[in-house]
Design an enzyme around this catalytic site. Structure first.
Site, PDB file in Angstrom:
ATOM      1  CG  ASP A  20      -1.725   1.175   1.445  1.00 39.46           C
ATOM      2  OD1 ASP A  20      -1.844   1.967   0.479  1.00 39.46           O
ATOM      3  OD2 ASP A  20      -2.273   1.338   2.550  1.00 39.46           O
ATOM      4  CG  ASN A  22      -2.809   5.418  -1.343  1.00 41.68           C
ATOM      5  OD1 ASN A  22      -2.853   4.276  -0.862  1.00 41.68           O
ATOM      6  ND2 ASN A  22      -3.767   5.891  -2.121  1.00 41.68           N
ATOM      7  CG  ASP A  24      -5.826   3.378   0.316  1.00 40.82           C
ATOM      8  OD1 ASP A  24      -4.960   2.475   0.423  1.00 40.82           O
ATOM      9  OD2 ASP A  24      -6.459   3.571  -0.740  1.00 40.82           O
ATOM     10  CG  ASP A  28      -1.276   1.614  -3.792  1.00 37.61           C
ATOM     11  OD1 ASP A  28      -0.086   1.381  -4.079  1.00 37.61           O
ATOM     12  OD2 ASP A  28      -1.619   2.217  -2.752  1.00 37.61           O
ATOM     13  CG  ASP A  97      -7.669 -12.467 -13.250  1.00 38.16           C
ATOM     14  OD1 ASP A  97      -8.422 -13.202 -13.912  1.00 38.16           O
ATOM     15  OD2 ASP A  97      -7.168 -12.789 -12.157  1.00 38.16           O
ATOM     16  CG  ASP A 199     -12.496 -15.543 -13.246  1.00 42.13           C
ATOM     17  OD1 ASP A 199     -11.813 -15.979 -12.307  1.00 42.13           O
ATOM     18  OD2 ASP A 199     -13.725 -15.333 -13.155  1.00 42.13           O
ATOM     19  CD  GLU A 255     -10.441 -20.081 -12.029  1.00 42.58           C
ATOM     20  OE1 GLU A 255     -10.383 -20.234 -10.820  1.00 42.58           O
ATOM     21  OE2 GLU A 255     -11.264 -19.322 -12.575  1.00 42.58           O
ATOM     22  CG  HIS A 327      -7.012 -15.278  -5.993  1.00 45.51           C
ATOM     23  ND1 HIS A 327      -6.471 -15.935  -7.097  1.00 45.51           N
ATOM     24  CD2 HIS A 327      -8.304 -15.040  -6.297  1.00 45.51           C
ATOM     25  CE1 HIS A 327      -7.409 -16.055  -8.019  1.00 45.51           C
ATOM     26  NE2 HIS A 327      -8.529 -15.527  -7.560  1.00 45.51           N
TER      27      HIS A 327
END
Ligand code: NOJ
Length: 564
Positions: A20, A22, A24, A28, A97, A199, A255, A327
């Site tokens: 990250d 920034n 938040d 990113d 993706d 996907d 996939e 994931h």
């Protein structure tokens, strides 16, 4: 085309949780760019980014509302172009993706489609009339719970969604849908990307009869009956190849849920000009139980060996995508190794087994430092839509809380989604973010983190680095034929890769005790010409000992190269 992807190692980045920049609390694109030198040091060739496009994030970006815009939380198009440019400078390719079985219900096409049958986007999705009693067109359930059909009063019809109701399925039988997708893909290729991970691409063509699923089929996967490997899937992928992919020197990995190795060959046989390789799920199913994926069952090594060697054999003419985790899966070392006493050894053993098989290996972020499943304190800490549905479903079935917790700990997708620990300092957000992270950190970060891994020359990180280097210097790793050894051994998964007169013998123990390994007779005679190229114990014999059988220590892995 050069088939560069055969020699490549792919690293998967989950943008929400990588870095990250920034503060938040959300990873990113700039954060990813900052870490390119780390990836370059590891030695990988390709980064696969999970979806980075505009999305309401119902399913963490697999619900795309605009394929041509970057999700503002991740940055801007300029940030993406800068990431791509910097990656290319380091000889790292970027693949994106492609999520085109469905869109988000917030996508403009869907909003238009809901308006009525006269709308130009009317047939962009799969709409069906209710049955006579007003009920759903068939009995299919959806992956994240409930019926796969949702009623829209403005059309007086149901639309199909194999995943959440916010993820309506596109109608690939409509040529305009296909043209829109090809146009979008072309735009990304013109920007310079190096390929796509596709996907659930085996779901894009539906059986036009939309048959009911037999009662025995698990509800959340019942749509497979008419939605997987449908009648036109190969025709459409061939068309995509002809119209788009063949114009660029890029890689594709599909996939493909619910796909056998025989069907996978149809997708990956180069003569058919469809995809370069596919992810199958057969080894992911070895520990399924009565609720499917969420179970407390342990896989059997012999089943794993049968599955992986079958795919090696059946895809000899195609190409394998090799992975332990991603994931959607728990951490590899927890699932297939031993994440306590032998975390280091078993993580290295698993890496050895995978990286020396024939195919393109994929490393999921954190795997290279041996990250393990996350023991969250409370079920409320989980963020994933699939996990939440499962918890609710099992509570409705009056399963004990303790059993639910165990299954979630073992199988939740959130195990793979906690932020990357760049250092072991909690006050610094483990180097991930100075903001509140979108999901809790793993309590193991203090002991398992990148900073420590980079300081230790014997770390899992450097072991992966060495495996990747070997791939670059030894053609046999890419090209050698695969042959299983000792197929009845109860603890050791071993195989040989063969190319001309050369051999690479790979021996991997899954036992947490010492075990003997009998080297097959045909290899014993080559002993004098062997060289140990890698092993996960520092003091392994450098040459095959004259004294056989080999005695393997817990999770020991050895790879010998034999040159005649
Ligand atoms: C497979 C993706 O990997 C997963 O994360 C997602 O939930 C489904 N497809 C739906 O897009």
């Amino acid at each position: 085309m050069s088939e560069w992807w055969k020699k490549s190692v792919v690293y998967q980045v989950y943008p929400l949780s990588f870095n990250d920049s920034n503060n938040d609390g959300v990873g990113d694109l700039k954060g990813i760019e900052e870490k390119l030198p780390y990836l370059s040091k590891l030695g990988i060739d390709v980064v696969w980014l999970n979806p980075i496009f505009e999305s309401p994030l119902v399913d963490n970006g697999y619900d795309i509302s605009d394929y041509e815009k970057i999700l503002p939380k991740y940055g801007t198009m300029d940030d993406f172009l800068s990431l791509l440019k910097e990656a290319h400078k380091l000889n790292i390719k970027i693949i994106l993706d492609l999520v085109v079985n469905h869109t988000s219900n917030e996508h403009r096409w869907f909003k238009e489609s809901c308006k009525g049958k006269e709308n130009p986007y009317s047939d962009y999705y799969i709409w069906k009339d209710p049955r006579e009693d007003g009920s759903e067109p068939n009995n299919w359930g959806s992956t994240f719970g409930g019926s796969a059909w949702e009623y829209v009063p403005s059309r007086g019809q149901y639309y199909l969604h194999c995943f959440a109701k916010e993820q309506p399925d596109l109608n690939w039988d409509n040529p305009k849908v296909r043209q829109s997708i090809y146009k979008m893909m072309t735009k990304w290729f013109e920007l310079g990307i190096d390929g796509f991970r596709m996907d659930v691409i085996s779901l894009i063509s539906k059986n036009p009869e939309y048959p009911n699923a037999p009662k025995e089929v698990p509800y959340t996967k019942s749509y497979y009956v008419g939605a997987s490997n449908g009648p036109k899937v190969h025709e459409y992928l061939h068309e995509m190849n002809e119209k788009v992919l063949s114009e660029y020197d890029v890689m594709t990995v599909g996939e493909t849920p619910n796909t056998t190795s025989k069907q996978a060959l149809l997708y990956t046989n180069p003569n058919r000009k469809e995809l370069d390789m596919v992810f199958h799920f057969d080894h992911m199913h070895l520990d399924y139980g009565k609720y499917g994926k969420f179970s407390d069952i342990k896989f059997k090594m012999s089943d794993l060996r049968n599955v992986l060697s079958k795919w090696q054999k059946d895809l000899a003419e195609g190409w394998n995508a090799l992975y332990w985790s991603n994931h959607d899966q728990p951490r590899a070392v927890t699932r297939f190794g031993n994440d306590e006493k032998y975390r280091d050894k078993s993580a290295k053993m698993l890496a050895t087994l995978l990286h020396f098989m024939k195919g393109t290996p994929y490393i999921y972020e954190g795997e290279e430092i041996g990250m393990k499943n996350v023991p969250f304190d409370s079920l409320n800490d989980y963020r994933d839509i699939e996990t939440k549905y499962f918890i609710e479903d099992l509570r409705n079935n009056s399963e004990p809380e303790e059993y639910i917790r165990k299954c979630v700990y073992l199988k939740s997708r959130d195990n793979a989604r906690t932020p990357m620990p760049w250092n072991g300092n909690e006050k610094e957000g483990y180097g991930f973010s100075n903001g509140k992270p979108w999901i809790k950190y793993s309590p193991d970060n203090k002991n398992i983190n990148v900073e420590d891994a980079l300081k230790n020359p014997n770390s899992i990180f450097y072991y992966y680095q060495k495996l990747i280097k070997l791939r670059k210097s030894m053609a046999i790793i890419t090209e050698g034929d695969f042959k299983l050894l000792n197929k009845d051994d109860s603890d050791v998964f071993s195989y040989v890769r063969e190319m001309e007169e050369k051999k690479l013998v790979v021996i991997c123990s899954f036992a947490s005790k010492k075990v003997n390994f009998e080297l097959p007779k045909e290899l014993v005679k080559h002993i004098s010409n062997s060289r140990l190229i890698i092993s996960n114990y520092d003091d392994s014999n450098l040459e095959l000992p004259q004294k056989l059988p080999l005695c393997l220590r817990p999770f020991e892995s050895l790879a010998y190269y034999i040159e005649e």
